[in-house]
Design an enzyme around this catalytic site. Structure first.
Site, PDB file in Angstrom:
ATOM      1  CE  LYS A  55      -3.846   2.421   0.751  1.00  5.93           C
ATOM      2  NZ  LYS A  55      -4.744   2.117   1.878  1.00  5.93           N
ATOM      3  CG  LEU A  56       3.541   4.129  -1.914  1.00 11.22           C
ATOM      4  CD1 LEU A  56       4.428   3.562  -0.824  1.00 11.22           C
ATOM      5  CD2 LEU A  56       4.271   4.084  -3.246  1.00 11.22           C
ATOM      6  CB  SER A  57       0.643   8.204   0.072  1.00 12.91           C
ATOM      7  OG  SER A  57       0.424   7.978   1.440  1.00 12.91           O
ATOM      8  CB  THR A 107      -2.327  11.693  -0.777  1.00 14.17           C
ATOM      9  OG1 THR A 107      -1.761  10.551  -1.440  1.00 14.17           O
ATOM     10  CG2 THR A 107      -3.159  12.488  -1.770  1.00 14.17           C
ATOM     11  CB  ALA A 108      -2.811  14.041   4.135  1.00 15.95           C
ATOM     12  CG  HIS A 145      -5.226   6.587   8.467  1.00 16.98           C
ATOM     13  ND1 HIS A 145      -5.347   6.372   7.121  1.00 16.98           N
ATOM     14  CD2 HIS A 145      -3.900   6.456   8.754  1.00 16.98           C
ATOM     15  CE1 HIS A 145      -4.155   6.109   6.606  1.00 16.98           C
ATOM     16  NE2 HIS A 145      -3.263   6.163   7.569  1.00 16.98           N
TER      17      HIS A 145
END
EC number: 4.1.99.29
Length: 272
Positions: A55-57, A107-108, A145
């Site tokens: 999983k990755l941004s 990403t945030a 999250h």
């Protein structure tokens, strides 16, 4: 056959998505070894190419496109899913203020950098942000999250919803994270893994209660109500297949990153 290491976060949407695959409810083309880590740790590892499947941004993916390719399934993308900036009270601007952030590769953080300039980022693990803001260690926090569901408990207020800001600005859903496969796995195996992840998502959507104990085990003392709110927010049709609209959203995010010198253009396709 040696197990393939699969990295994902302990957040409910990831444990929900991978429950069936990790527990043998759906078939995998190769044995998998789950590695659960905070998303910013996974982002940093991807810069080294450490995990073959992770999983990755999306903001981090923009920096590793030559080494990784995104699966079409298993990602987090949608509307009403964006990160929030919160504080102890209303703020007119963030310039000059300390803002706790969950990592510079998320990403945030990329969205916050588009939205505001001149703030002072303080990098901490995402689950420490709300207490830091509440205790006055920083003036604001960038939350992701499950924190978007729990910040009122800390007496905090929303300053801006960066997801809503992105949607108003682009008309597109917000790409948060994807499942990436290292390109050296080969196209055949990568496509088989994509299908396995899609089946895992479909299984969880068809048997949601079956995944609850696994989500609880990794959910950092969250209530069942917050766990399900998390799943219902971040797991959607885009998690089964990113689709044409999702592809356009990711392409727009990458174009923004390239325009600011945060990522190099690449001729490689975004998705398998």
């Amino acid at each position: 056959m040696e197990a393939l290491r699969l990295g994902f976060s302990p957040c409910p949407n990831d444990t929900f998505i991978f429950y069936a695959l990790v527990h043998g409810r759906v078939e995998s083309p190769v044995p998998l070894e789950p590695v659960l880590e905070d998303v910013e740790t996974l982002n940093r590892w991807a810069l080294e190419g450490r995990l073959p499947l992770t999983k990755l941004s999306y903001a981090a993916y923009a920096q590793v496109r030559d080494r990784y390719v995104a699966l079409r399934s298993g990602g987090a993308l949608g509307r009403g899913v964006g990160p929030l900036v919160v504080a102890r009270g209303p703020l007119q601007a963030l310039e000059g203020l300390r803002v706790a952030v969950p990592g510079r590769h998320t990403t945030a953080y990329f969205l916050l950098s588009l939205y505001a300039q001149g703030f002072v980022p303080v990098e901490v693990r995402y689950d420490r942000i709300l207490p830091m803001v509440a205790q006055g260690e920083v003036e604001a926090g960038l939350i992701i999250h499950e924190s978007r569901f729990t910040y009122p408990r800390y007496g905090l207020v929303q300053v801006v919803d960066l997801g809503a800001w992105w949607e108003e600005r682009t008309g597109l859903p917000l790409p948060l994270g994807a499942i990436l496969a290292r390109r050296d796995l080969g196209e055949g195996l990568i496509r088989a893994l994509d299908e396995a992840v899609r089946r895992s998502v479909a299984y969880a959507l068809a048997h949601p209660e079956e995944a609850l104990d696994y989500m609880r085990a990794h959910a950092q003392e969250l209530s069942d109500e917050v766990i399900w709110a998390h799943v219902h927010t971040y797991v959607n049709a885009f998690s089964l297949d990113v689709g044409e609209e999702g592809e356009r959203a990711v392409a727009r995010l990458f174009a923004e990153a390239e325009a600011r010198g945060l990522a190099a253009p690449s001729p490689r396709p975004l998705f398998v």
